[in-house]
Design a protein around this motif. Structure first.
Motif, PDB file in Angstrom:
ATOM      1  N   ALA A 107       1.072  -1.464   0.023  1.00 56.99           N
ATOM      2  CA  ALA A 107       0.290   0.144  -0.191  1.00 56.99           C
ATOM      3  C   ALA A 107       0.679   1.336   0.045  1.00 56.99           C
ATOM      4  O   ALA A 107       0.278   1.764  -0.915  1.00 56.99           O
ATOM      5  CB  ALA A 107      -0.556   0.001   1.150  1.00 56.99           C
ATOM      6  N   ALA A 108       1.848   1.357   0.949  1.00 54.38           N
ATOM      7  CA  ALA A 108       2.887   2.698   1.310  1.00 54.38           C
ATOM      8  C   ALA A 108       3.709   2.799  -0.036  1.00 54.38           C
ATOM      9  O   ALA A 108       3.818   3.687  -0.634  1.00 54.38           O
ATOM     10  CB  ALA A 108       4.036   2.505   2.326  1.00 54.38           C
ATOM     11  N   LEU A 109       4.423   1.572  -1.125  1.00 54.18           N
ATOM     12  CA  LEU A 109       4.566   1.741  -2.590  1.00 54.18           C
ATOM     13  C   LEU A 109       4.018   3.050  -3.294  1.00 54.18           C
ATOM     14  O   LEU A 109       4.556   3.868  -4.235  1.00 54.18           O
ATOM     15  CB  LEU A 109       4.927   0.637  -3.010  1.00 54.18           C
TER      16      LEU A 109
ATOM     17  N   HIS B 239       5.965  -1.054  -6.666  1.00 53.49           N
ATOM     18  CA  HIS B 239       4.298  -1.727  -7.129  1.00 53.49           C
ATOM     19  C   HIS B 239       4.234   0.070  -7.193  1.00 53.49           C
ATOM     20  O   HIS B 239       4.986   0.816  -6.846  1.00 53.49           O
ATOM     21  CB  HIS B 239       3.786  -1.879  -5.604  1.00 53.49           C
ATOM     22  N   GLY B 240       3.051   0.258  -8.439  1.00 54.82           N
ATOM     23  CA  GLY B 240       2.898   1.765  -7.971  1.00 54.82           C
ATOM     24  C   GLY B 240       2.960   2.496  -9.605  1.00 54.82           C
ATOM     25  O   GLY B 240       4.385   1.715 -10.171  1.00 54.82           O
TER      26      GLY B 240
ATOM     27  N   HIS C  26       6.123   3.926  -8.994  1.00 54.16           N
ATOM     28  CA  HIS C  26       7.759   4.136  -9.753  1.00 54.16           C
ATOM     29  C   HIS C  26       7.849   2.124  -9.566  1.00 54.16           C
ATOM     30  O   HIS C  26       8.837   1.687  -9.161  1.00 54.16           O
ATOM     31  CB  HIS C  26       8.029   4.523  -7.821  1.00 54.16           C
ATOM     32  N   TYR C  27       7.259   1.144  -9.736  1.00 58.74           N
ATOM     33  CA  TYR C  27       7.457   0.105  -9.949  1.00 58.74           C
ATOM     34  C   TYR C  27       8.715   0.227 -11.519  1.00 58.74           C
ATOM     35  O   TYR C  27       9.369   0.936 -12.093  1.00 58.74           O
ATOM     36  CB  TYR C  27       6.554  -0.621 -11.186  1.00 58.74           C
ATOM     37  N   CYS C  28      10.074  -0.930 -10.755  1.00 57.12           N
ATOM     38  CA  CYS C  28      11.220  -0.483 -11.837  1.00 57.12           C
ATOM     39  C   CYS C  28      10.772  -0.652 -12.845  1.00 57.12           C
ATOM     40  O   CYS C  28      10.624  -1.287 -13.586  1.00 57.12           O
ATOM     41  CB  CYS C  28      11.559  -2.334 -10.937  1.00 57.12           C
ATOM     42  N   LEU C  29      11.690   0.745 -13.798  1.00 55.02           N
ATOM     43  CA  LEU C  29      11.852   1.274 -14.836  1.00 55.02           C
ATOM     44  C   LEU C  29      12.366  -0.733 -15.670  1.00 55.02           C
ATOM     45  O   LEU C  29      12.456  -0.857 -17.019  1.00 55.02           O
ATOM     46  CB  LEU C  29      12.441   2.153 -15.317  1.00 55.02           C
ATOM     47  N   GLY C  30      13.601  -0.469 -14.671  1.00 52.35           N
ATOM     48  CA  GLY C  30      14.092  -1.711 -15.986  1.00 52.35           C
ATOM     49  C   GLY C  30      14.180  -3.473 -14.955  1.00 52.35           C
ATOM     50  O   GLY C  30      14.684  -4.637 -16.166  1.00 52.35           O
ATOM     51  N   ALA C  31      12.724  -3.886 -14.972  1.00 53.29           N
ATOM     52  CA  ALA C  31      12.094  -5.093 -14.735  1.00 53.29           C
ATOM     53  C   ALA C  31      12.656  -5.591 -15.898  1.00 53.29           C
ATOM     54  O   ALA C  31      12.564  -7.469 -15.578  1.00 53.29           O
ATOM     55  CB  ALA C  31      10.864  -4.607 -14.299  1.00 53.29           C
ATOM     56  N   ALA C  32      12.041  -5.619 -17.173  1.00 47.80           N
ATOM     57  CA  ALA C  32      12.053  -6.443 -18.138  1.00 47.80           C
ATOM     58  C   ALA C  32      13.487  -6.606 -18.510  1.00 47.80           C
ATOM     59  O   ALA C  32      13.822  -8.016 -18.594  1.00 47.80           O
ATOM     60  CB  ALA C  32      11.207  -5.995 -20.004  1.00 47.80           C
ATOM     61  N   LEU C  33      14.325  -5.840 -18.586  1.00 47.17           N
ATOM     62  CA  LEU C  33      16.100  -5.399 -18.573  1.00 47.17           C
ATOM     63  C   LEU C  33      16.968  -7.031 -17.697  1.00 47.17           C
ATOM     64  O   LEU C  33      17.717  -8.186 -17.774  1.00 47.17           O
ATOM     65  CB  LEU C  33      16.845  -4.664 -18.583  1.00 47.17           C
ATOM     66  N   ALA C  34      15.928  -6.488 -16.291  1.00 42.91           N
ATOM     67  CA  ALA C  34      16.955  -7.767 -15.496  1.00 42.91           C
ATOM     68  C   ALA C  34      16.390  -8.870 -15.958  1.00 42.91           C
ATOM     69  O   ALA C  34      16.994  -9.952 -15.703  1.00 42.91           O
ATOM     70  CB  ALA C  34      16.229  -7.102 -13.928  1.00 42.91           C
ATOM     71  N   ARG C  35      14.826  -9.740 -16.144  1.00 43.39           N
ATOM     72  CA  ARG C  35      14.582 -10.027 -16.341  1.00 43.39           C
ATOM     73  C   ARG C  35      15.897 -11.337 -17.241  1.00 43.39           C
ATOM     74  O   ARG C  35      15.160 -12.189 -17.111  1.00 43.39           O
ATOM     75  CB  ARG C  35      12.716 -10.336 -16.353  1.00 43.39           C
ATOM     76  N   LEU C  36      15.288 -10.411 -17.989  1.00 42.29           N
ATOM     77  CA  LEU C  36      16.272 -10.829 -19.661  1.00 42.29           C
ATOM     78  C   LEU C  36      18.241 -11.169 -19.217  1.00 42.29           C
ATOM     79  O   LEU C  36      18.270 -12.424 -19.457  1.00 42.29           O
ATOM     80  CB  LEU C  36      16.435 -10.261 -20.414  1.00 42.29           C
ATOM     81  N   GLN C  37      18.218 -11.004 -18.221  1.00 44.57           N
ATOM     82  CA  GLN C  37      19.676 -10.482 -17.365  1.00 44.57           C
ATOM     83  C   GLN C  37      19.928 -12.174 -16.750  1.00 44.57           C
ATOM     84  O   GLN C  37      20.404 -13.038 -17.097  1.00 44.57           O
ATOM     85  CB  GLN C  37      20.407  -9.706 -17.247  1.00 44.57           C
ATOM     86  N   ALA C  38      18.906 -11.745 -15.307  1.00 43.19           N
ATOM     87  CA  ALA C  38      19.073 -12.999 -15.024  1.00 43.19           C
ATOM     88  C   ALA C  38      18.271 -14.878 -15.030  1.00 43.19           C
ATOM     89  O   ALA C  38      19.054 -15.421 -15.607  1.00 43.19           O
ATOM     90  CB  ALA C  38      17.982 -12.879 -13.797  1.00 43.19           C
TER      91      ALA C  38
END
Length: 393
Positions: free
Chosen positions: A52-54, A333-334, A336-348
């Motif tokens: 909720a706070a995010l 969440h909200g 400010h959800y991580c802008l680089g989420a797709a890149l981080a998933r690809l790398q990982a």
């Protein structure tokens, strides 16, 4: 009432972190604590409160709303970034850079990330052991994010060294920070005279022709994308390998394909996320979180790692279950959800799958207790990760 202030002392990113925040979530889910750097903050540890706070607009990321905040400071050239902004500035800058990080855009990077991964793994195959952070993890994440930005290979190694020194907050940190500022300025000058098909070139155009960025915002944005894009992913891959080495059944399931890599990465992120806490926030008005009154301007730290292990949200939360379906908060969440989420998933996904597939019998080369952790409360990660494996005949 939240009770007396909790002194977190040496509970940094190492083995003491999870037991400490588990205790807080169970007994004092919203309380004041003293961070290792001496900052007094409100710690929020339950999943429902953190989520909720995010997304709560009353909690600002801008330091102009802060009261009594010490914290880690950056020069103006690096500080005007998305982690310190609210709407409308946050919206303006995020809208500018978001197209480069959408899943379909990141997918175009896949062949290059896979090529980098294969080059690095090929160098490991003849060996029987290595220090994985320096030989594989950081080179993979740094090179892949610099492909997106258009940063030359010679500059990548300097950036890696200077960033490590800056975050160490030792005597060499100010010089390292100044070196990073000079590097950012040099990259911008180069793209002003020699534009290319890369993100830095597009951001320079946005600054010089469209006027939607200030010079400090331009420099800060490149710095944030570069550092966050490689460091967070590097820390995560290291944590994921450590978690898998500690659970042979889950490692075997991933190697055999019984656990698909996509859901496995999500669960590994939940189980041990590198962004242990979200960037500090400051209430713009007096407000309640979890039944506790917090005054305007008092720093609030949302403990993502604790929320991700809340048993009310995740049954058997202390156990790694690679096919777990529940959504976690590792990317926020909200707005400010991580802008680089797709890149981080690809790398990982690419890096972890390659290691598990190519290095049979992957395991730690020294006891868990001897591993050296980053000296940080906010970030979880390993300074080094010595591993060994069985050679292929």
């Amino acid at each position: 009432m939240s009770g007396p202030i909790v002194d977190l002392g040496p509970a940094s990113s190492g083995p003491a972190f999870h037991p400490t925040v588990d205790w807080l979530r169970t007994r004092r889910p919203v309380c004041q604590g003293v961070l290792p750097d001496g900052s007094v903050v409100w710690l929020v540890t339950r999943y429902e409160d953190v989520r909720a706070a995010l997304a709560d607009p009353r909690l600002s990321l801008s330091k102009r709303h802060a009261k009594g905040w010490k914290g880690f400071g950056l020069p103006p050239e690096l500080d005007a970034n998305l982690l310190n902004m609210d709407a409308p500035d946050h919206t303006r800058i995020r809208r500018l850079v978001a197209p480069a990080f959408r899943p379909h855009a990141i997918e175009r990077l896949r062949p290059r990330v896979e090529r980098i991964t294969e080059e690095l793994v090929a160098a490991l195959r003849p060996l029987r052991e290595t220090e994985l952070v320096g030989s594989f993890i950081e080179p993979l994440t740094l090179r892949s994010v610099c492909e997106l930005l258009g940063v030359p290979l010679d500059d990548q190694m300097d950036l890696r060294r200077w960033n490590t020194e800056m975050l160490s907050e030792t005597e060499g940190a100010p010089e390292a920070r100044d070196n990073i500022v000079r590097l950012m300025r040099r990259l911008i000058r180069r793209r002003r005279t020699e534009p290319g098909d890369d993100l830095i070139s597009r951001l320079v155009v946005a600054r010089d022709q469209d006027g939607v960025l200030s010079e400090d915002e331009l420099t800060s944005l490149i710095f944030l994308v570069m550092v966050a894009g490689y460091m967070s992913s590097a820390n995560f891959i290291g944590l994921a390998v450590l978690s898998l080495c500690g659970d042979s059944a889950q490692l075997a399931a991933l190697r055999s394909g019984a656990a698909p890599i996509g859901p496995a990465v999500s669960e590994l992120l939940r189980y041990d996320t590198p962004e242990a806490v979200a960037p500090r926030r400051f209430p713009v008005v007096d407000m309640d979180i979890g039944g506790v009154r917090i005054r305007a301007g008092e720093p609030v730290v949302l403990v993502i790692s604790s929320a991700n292990r809340d048993p009310r949200r995740f049954p058997d939360a202390q156990r790694l279950v690679l096919d777990r379906a529940a959504t976690n908060l590792s990317f926020g969440h909200g707005p400010h959800y991580c802008l680089g989420a797709a890149l981080a998933r690809l790398q990982a996904e690419t890096g972890i799958a390659a290691l598990v597939r190519s290095l049979p019998g992957l395991r730690l080369a020294q006891p868990d207790a001897e591993l050296v952790w980053l000296p940080s409360f906010r970030f979880r990660g390993l300074c080094e990760l010595p591993v060994t494996w069985d050679t292929v005949a």
